[in-house]
Enzyme design. Sequence first.
Site, PDB file in Angstrom:
ATOM      1  CE  LYS A   1      -4.068   1.998   0.274  1.00 26.27           C
ATOM      2  NZ  LYS A   1      -5.115   1.931  -0.792  1.00 26.27           N
TER       3      LYS A   1
ATOM      4  CG  ASP B   1      -6.575  -0.388  -3.003  1.00 23.67           C
ATOM      5  OD1 ASP B   1      -5.467  -0.676  -3.510  1.00 23.67           O
ATOM      6  OD2 ASP B   1      -7.009   0.781  -2.950  1.00 23.67           O
TER       7      ASP B   1
ATOM      8  CG  ASP C   1      -5.362 -12.978   8.215  1.00 24.70           C
ATOM      9  OD1 ASP C   1      -5.501 -14.208   8.182  1.00 24.70           O
ATOM     10  OD2 ASP C   1      -6.127 -12.212   8.833  1.00 24.70           O
TER      11      ASP C   1
HETATM   12  C1  IPM Z   1      -4.703 -17.506   9.772  1.00 27.05           C
HETATM   13  C2  IPM Z   1      -5.599 -17.155  10.930  1.00 27.05           C
HETATM   14  C3  IPM Z   1      -4.744 -16.626  12.056  1.00 27.05           C
HETATM   15  C4  IPM Z   1      -4.049 -15.382  11.558  1.00 27.05           C
HETATM   16  C5  IPM Z   1      -5.488 -16.368  13.383  1.00 27.05           C
HETATM   17  C6  IPM Z   1      -6.209 -17.579  13.879  1.00 27.05           C
HETATM   18  C7  IPM Z   1      -4.568 -15.826  14.436  1.00 27.05           C
HETATM   19  O1  IPM Z   1      -6.565 -16.250  10.520  1.00 27.05           O
HETATM   20  O2  IPM Z   1      -3.801 -18.338   9.963  1.00 27.05           O
HETATM   21  O3  IPM Z   1      -4.907 -16.965   8.683  1.00 27.05           O
HETATM   22  O4  IPM Z   1      -4.660 -14.301  11.545  1.00 27.05           O
HETATM   23  O5  IPM Z   1      -2.888 -15.484  11.161  1.00 27.05           O
HETATM   24 MG    MG Z   2      -6.587 -15.872   8.440  1.00 25.79          MG
END
Ligand code: IPM
Ligand code: MG
Length: 359
Positions: free
Chosen positions: A191, A223, A247
């Site tokens: 970003k 985005d 994530d």
């Molecule tokens: C993932 C999960 C984890 C993260 C959580 C459970 C802490 O969402 O492995 O993607 O955010 O890394």
């Molecule tokens: Mg996750």
Amino acid sequence: MRAHIAVLPGDGIGVEVTAWGARVLQHVADAYGHTFRVSEGSIGGNAIDASGSPLPDASLALCKQADAILVGAVGGPKWDVGPPEARPEYGLLRLRKELRLYANLRPVKAIDALVESSPLRREIVEGTDLLVLRELTGGLYFGRPRGRSANKRGIRVKDTLTYTSGEMERIIRLGFDLARQRRKQLASVDKANVLASSGLWREIAEQVAEDYPDVTVEHILVDACAMHLINDPRRFDVLVTENMFGDILSDEASVLAGSLGMLPSASLGRGRRGLYEPVHGTAPDIVGQDKANPLAAILSVAMLLRHSLGLEQEAAAVESAVEDVLAAGLRTPDLARGASGERAVGTEAMGEAVLERIG
Ligand code: IPM
Ligand code: MG
């Protein structure tokens, strides 16, 4: 080969799917003449209930001794209280950090038999084969200071996004290395139009690119990337990005594979030891109903065999067994679309069917 595998089932359907991961490991050991010693440990909410900590010392010690670690999933409404450090998720974050597993590989492949399971049209998803490479031990997840403070005017909260140039460079370099083993295209996601951290990320990506003239690199804002992922996923080969962006984008990308229940992951550091886990969560709504899809856990075992144990043939055998059961029409509820030729199955029947086809 002899290997020691730590299995941490965690919470909710994590327990159900890792049981199948462990059975697949045992089956591979029998079929190919290996000895895998499996030790179970606790993590997450169940660990909090049993010992007061989401990552008990015994579990951490076990993981440090093991050649590879298989994790289910952590969390659930029962434990959604208190500060972040007291929650199940913290157990997993601490484990990643303690073992220095900075590189999270999340491959997303549109398996042909499942193209109709995606809510997206066939002509969009067909042929998708990409890898989300997520930085896993830095950024907003671990930055300090963090927390909340209050005064007369209200509450102020703070999270900190911090990275060093070294942390950025090692993951970006790995992105180039992995792209080189694939279709030689790297999308570096940031970003940079807003964040200082992303500005440095882009500078480093440009510098590292000079060492990889054979890899085509594109810099793409997160985005826009989120949009292109579901608009034109075939344009992507390897995507490399920081922790939080990775994530979010990896959950989004799971839609391309038909279901979040299909996505495996590997978390790697400098050595061979890795942590393997499905990308999905604990799905409290379907616990104990024989509905969970065990394939993400089983495909995570395939990644474990490949990356930590160097057993490529065995890994490929597990992956092709999974493709076979899907081609035969077996569908757990997350994959079912009511099309002709589908056979509705539960966790147990799906797991058994994969076992029958390995080795
Ligand atoms: C993932 C999960 C984890 C993260 C959580 C459970 C802490 O969402 O492995 O993607 O955010 O890394
Ligand atoms: Mg996750």
